[in-house]
Scaffold this motif. Structure first.
Motif, PDB file in Angstrom:
ATOM      1  N   ASN A 118      -8.628  -3.433   7.162  1.00  0.00           N
ATOM      2  CA  ASN A 118      -7.968  -4.083   6.042  1.00  0.00           C
ATOM      3  C   ASN A 118      -7.510  -3.093   4.983  1.00  0.00           C
ATOM      4  O   ASN A 118      -7.090  -3.493   3.900  1.00  0.00           O
ATOM      5  CB  ASN A 118      -8.895  -5.122   5.405  1.00  0.00           C
ATOM      6  CG  ASN A 118      -9.190  -6.263   6.355  1.00  0.00           C
ATOM      7  OD1 ASN A 118      -8.284  -6.811   6.944  1.00  0.00           O
ATOM      8  ND2 ASN A 118     -10.458  -6.575   6.515  1.00  0.00           N
ATOM      9  N   LYS A 119      -7.571  -1.847   5.293  1.00  0.00           N
ATOM     10  CA  LYS A 119      -7.127  -0.844   4.336  1.00  0.00           C
ATOM     11  C   LYS A 119      -5.614  -0.911   4.167  1.00  0.00           C
ATOM     12  O   LYS A 119      -4.872  -1.082   5.125  1.00  0.00           O
ATOM     13  CB  LYS A 119      -7.527   0.556   4.824  1.00  0.00           C
ATOM     14  CG  LYS A 119      -7.216   1.657   3.831  1.00  0.00           C
ATOM     15  CD  LYS A 119      -7.691   3.002   4.360  1.00  0.00           C
ATOM     16  CE  LYS A 119      -7.362   4.104   3.358  1.00  0.00           C
ATOM     17  NZ  LYS A 119      -7.806   5.429   3.859  1.00  0.00           N
ATOM     18  N   ALA A 120      -5.177  -0.785   2.929  1.00  0.00           N
ATOM     19  CA  ALA A 120      -3.749  -0.878   2.648  1.00  0.00           C
ATOM     20  C   ALA A 120      -2.997   0.312   3.216  1.00  0.00           C
ATOM     21  O   ALA A 120      -3.482   1.440   3.210  1.00  0.00           O
ATOM     22  CB  ALA A 120      -3.522  -0.957   1.138  1.00  0.00           C
ATOM     23  N   THR A 121      -1.799   0.039   3.714  1.00  0.00           N
ATOM     24  CA  THR A 121      -0.853   1.100   4.059  1.00  0.00           C
ATOM     25  C   THR A 121      -0.091   1.454   2.787  1.00  0.00           C
ATOM     26  O   THR A 121       0.657   0.635   2.261  1.00  0.00           O
ATOM     27  CB  THR A 121       0.128   0.637   5.151  1.00  0.00           C
ATOM     28  OG1 THR A 121      -0.598   0.345   6.345  1.00  0.00           O
ATOM     29  CG2 THR A 121       1.170   1.710   5.443  1.00  0.00           C
ATOM     30  N   GLU A 122      -0.333   2.645   2.278  1.00  0.00           N
ATOM     31  CA  GLU A 122       0.306   3.059   1.028  1.00  0.00           C
ATOM     32  C   GLU A 122       1.730   3.532   1.303  1.00  0.00           C
ATOM     33  O   GLU A 122       1.961   4.394   2.151  1.00  0.00           O
ATOM     34  CB  GLU A 122      -0.491   4.207   0.391  1.00  0.00           C
ATOM     35  CG  GLU A 122      -1.960   3.894   0.142  1.00  0.00           C
ATOM     36  CD  GLU A 122      -2.170   3.044  -1.087  1.00  0.00           C
ATOM     37  OE1 GLU A 122      -1.197   2.891  -1.864  1.00  0.00           O
ATOM     38  OE2 GLU A 122      -3.290   2.525  -1.270  1.00  0.00           O
ATOM     39  N   HIS A 123       2.695   2.972   0.574  1.00  0.00           N
ATOM     40  CA  HIS A 123       4.087   3.376   0.759  1.00  0.00           C
ATOM     41  C   HIS A 123       4.487   4.527  -0.159  1.00  0.00           C
ATOM     42  O   HIS A 123       5.440   5.248   0.148  1.00  0.00           O
ATOM     43  CB  HIS A 123       5.006   2.184   0.530  1.00  0.00           C
ATOM     44  CG  HIS A 123       4.820   1.086   1.521  1.00  0.00           C
ATOM     45  ND1 HIS A 123       4.738   1.322   2.877  1.00  0.00           N
ATOM     46  CD2 HIS A 123       4.679  -0.259   1.362  1.00  0.00           C
ATOM     47  CE1 HIS A 123       4.564   0.171   3.511  1.00  0.00           C
ATOM     48  NE2 HIS A 123       4.519  -0.799   2.619  1.00  0.00           N
ATOM     49  N   SER A 124       3.813   4.680  -1.267  1.00  0.00           N
ATOM     50  CA  SER A 124       4.063   5.800  -2.187  1.00  0.00           C
ATOM     51  C   SER A 124       5.542   5.915  -2.554  1.00  0.00           C
ATOM     52  O   SER A 124       6.103   7.014  -2.597  1.00  0.00           O
ATOM     53  CB  SER A 124       3.566   7.113  -1.575  1.00  0.00           C
ATOM     54  OG  SER A 124       2.194   7.031  -1.253  1.00  0.00           O
ATOM     55  N   LEU A 125       6.148   4.776  -2.781  1.00  0.00           N
ATOM     56  CA  LEU A 125       7.562   4.742  -3.144  1.00  0.00           C
ATOM     57  C   LEU A 125       7.790   3.533  -4.050  1.00  0.00           C
ATOM     58  O   LEU A 125       7.395   2.417  -3.718  1.00  0.00           O
ATOM     59  CB  LEU A 125       8.429   4.626  -1.890  1.00  0.00           C
ATOM     60  CG  LEU A 125       9.926   4.896  -2.040  1.00  0.00           C
ATOM     61  CD1 LEU A 125      10.178   6.348  -2.426  1.00  0.00           C
ATOM     62  CD2 LEU A 125      10.673   4.585  -0.744  1.00  0.00           C
ATOM     63  N   ASP A 126       8.395   3.765  -5.203  1.00  0.00           N
ATOM     64  CA  ASP A 126       8.620   2.686  -6.164  1.00  0.00           C
ATOM     65  C   ASP A 126       9.499   1.583  -5.577  1.00  0.00           C
ATOM     66  O   ASP A 126      10.398   1.845  -4.773  1.00  0.00           O
ATOM     67  CB  ASP A 126       9.315   3.216  -7.417  1.00  0.00           C
ATOM     68  CG  ASP A 126       8.419   4.111  -8.247  1.00  0.00           C
ATOM     69  OD1 ASP A 126       7.312   4.428  -7.792  1.00  0.00           O
ATOM     70  OD2 ASP A 126       8.841   4.504  -9.347  1.00  0.00           O
TER      71      ASP A 126
END
Length: 427
Positions: free
Chosen positions: A87-95
């Motif tokens: 359930n860990k979030a996939t971080e997009h690191s983009l506004d």
């Protein structure tokens, strides 16, 4: 050729696509008029999302109402809370941002007025073509002529003819804006896709999958939207509403107040490219500019308008060119062979995704967002070249689980023809 006084271009429609192309044509010093059922100052009903990098490159970042830095997706099994690795979030690191639709509307309205564009209100009903002009008649009998007519009337265009491609895949959603008994997502968070499904029973898990699209709008207000990516037989609003309610109930969250209920968005994802052999040019949703794999439209509409306007302007300056040939110059820029090939590849991808079950869909997106940021971002925004798209997809295919590889390789129905169009874009 007729010597009567008439504008160079008549644009049908005063939505984002209509105003964008009208403004761009005006900047090319063309005489432009706009005909629309609604007046030019009529508010737009829809909201428009866009990636931060995309809006920055367009120089329109001041027109955003919201902008999130914490952008994530979830592709695990669980509910909304992060409880384990799955359930860990996939971080997009983009506004990611949402336009202030009033600001966006006013911006394009003012840009059009700088070019002295004339506005007419009425429902276009008939069109008559001559060699050097096209004439539109409204339902109340008013007549407007121009060297070229541009149909920007949306996904069900008034006059534009589309090629036949079989049944359309439709994206549907049900959403609410409101306050809740406790936060349904983290403070300042934007969720692009949440495919976790522990809130569904076993029978519902066998049905076409849906995902949550959600954002914190500040001051305790949130927007939550249950979305079906794209189906030929779309899910009903009742089904989507039930799924959203179950998603909230699973976390013991209740709605304390509702400011807005989104009763349904029906977005055609795989509209065919228009027939270029017609004496009219299209733009926006009418010209099949929606991204088949992501549903995005606004970025493409804003980026391509100056290019199309320049091509049309150069053609119109040649007084010997017929309206048909002016339209063809516009089509050749709007839908170059490379862009047709790219759209065929995107449509191939959508066709695959529509056939994937819930588990396979989550595995696919999990692999997709493991690509380097510039690759998945460029794919979703249609800013990669065809060569770059093919390379990115090859990289993903190599790294993807065997189940995803198998799903991509098995061919059904129209998929083979879509692949052929990548090689032969005119078929």
């Amino acid at each position: 050729m007729s010597k009567e006084n008439m504008p160079d271009v008549l644009v049908l429609g005063a939505g984002p696509a209509g105003m964008a192309i009208a403004s761009a044509l005006g900047k090319e010093k063309l005489d432009v008029e706009v005909l629309s059922p609604n007046g030019p100052d009529e508010p737009w009903p829809n909201t428009y999302g866009i990636w931060g990098k995309e809006v920055d490159q367009l120089g329109l970042q001041d027109l955003l109402e919201y902008r999130w830095k914490n952008t994530v997706s979830f592709f695990g099994h669980g509910a909304l809370e992060e409880q384990d690795d799955e359930n860990k979030a996939t971080e997009h690191s983009l506004d990611y941002g949402l336009f202030d639709k009033k600001k966006l509307h006013n911006y394009w309205f003012n840009e059009c007025n700088k070019s002295f564009i004339k506005w007419h209100q009425g429902f276009a009903n008939k069109i008559h073509f001559e060699k050097y002009k096209s004439t539109v008649t409204t339902k109340d009998g008013k007549i407007y002529s121009a060297r070229l007519v541009v149909d920007a009337t949306g996904y069900d265009p008034v006059f534009l003819k589309l090629k036949s491609c079989g049944p359309l895949a439709v994206q549907t959603c049900y959403g609410i804006v409101g306050n809740f008994s406790k936060p349904p997502l983290k403070k300042g968070q934007f969720v692009l896709m949440d495919y976790r499904n522990d809130h569904l029973n076993d029978e519902q898990k066998k049905e076409p999958p849906t995902f949550l699209y959600a954002m914190d709008m500040g001051d305790g207000k949130y927007f939550l939207e249950e979305t079906s990516l794209g189906l030929v037989n779309p899910l009903t609003m009742e089904n989507l509403k039930e799924r959203l309610e179950k998603r909230l109930s699973y976390r013991n969250i209740s709605i304390t107040s509702m400011q807005h209920e989104e009763l349904g968005l029906f977005l055609p994802m795989n509209m065919p490219i228009p027939d270029f052999k017609q004496q009219i040019l299209g733009y926006g949703g009418a010209a099949s500019m929606v991204h088949p794999a992501s549903g995005y439209l606004i970025g493409n509409v804003l980026r391509r308008a100056p290019l199309v306007a320049k091509a049309v302007s150069e053609a119109i300056k040649n007084k010997n060119l017929s309206t048909y040939h002016i339209a063809r110059k516009g089509w050749e820029t709007l839908w170059s062979k490379e862009l047709i090939r790219k759209k065929s590849l995107y449509q191939f991808g959508l066709e695959k995704l529509m056939r994937f079950d819930e588990k396979l869909l989550r595995e696919f997106f999990g692999s997709f967002f493991q690509l380097p940021k510039n690759q998945w971002y460029g794919f979703l925004t249609d800013t990669l070249s065809l060569k770059e798209i093919v390379y990115a997809m090859c990289v993903m295919f190599i790294k993807a689980p065997w189940s995803v590889k198998k799903g991509l390789m098995i061919m059904h129905g129209r998929e083979f023809k879509m692949l052929l169009r990548i090689i032969f874009p005119n078929i």
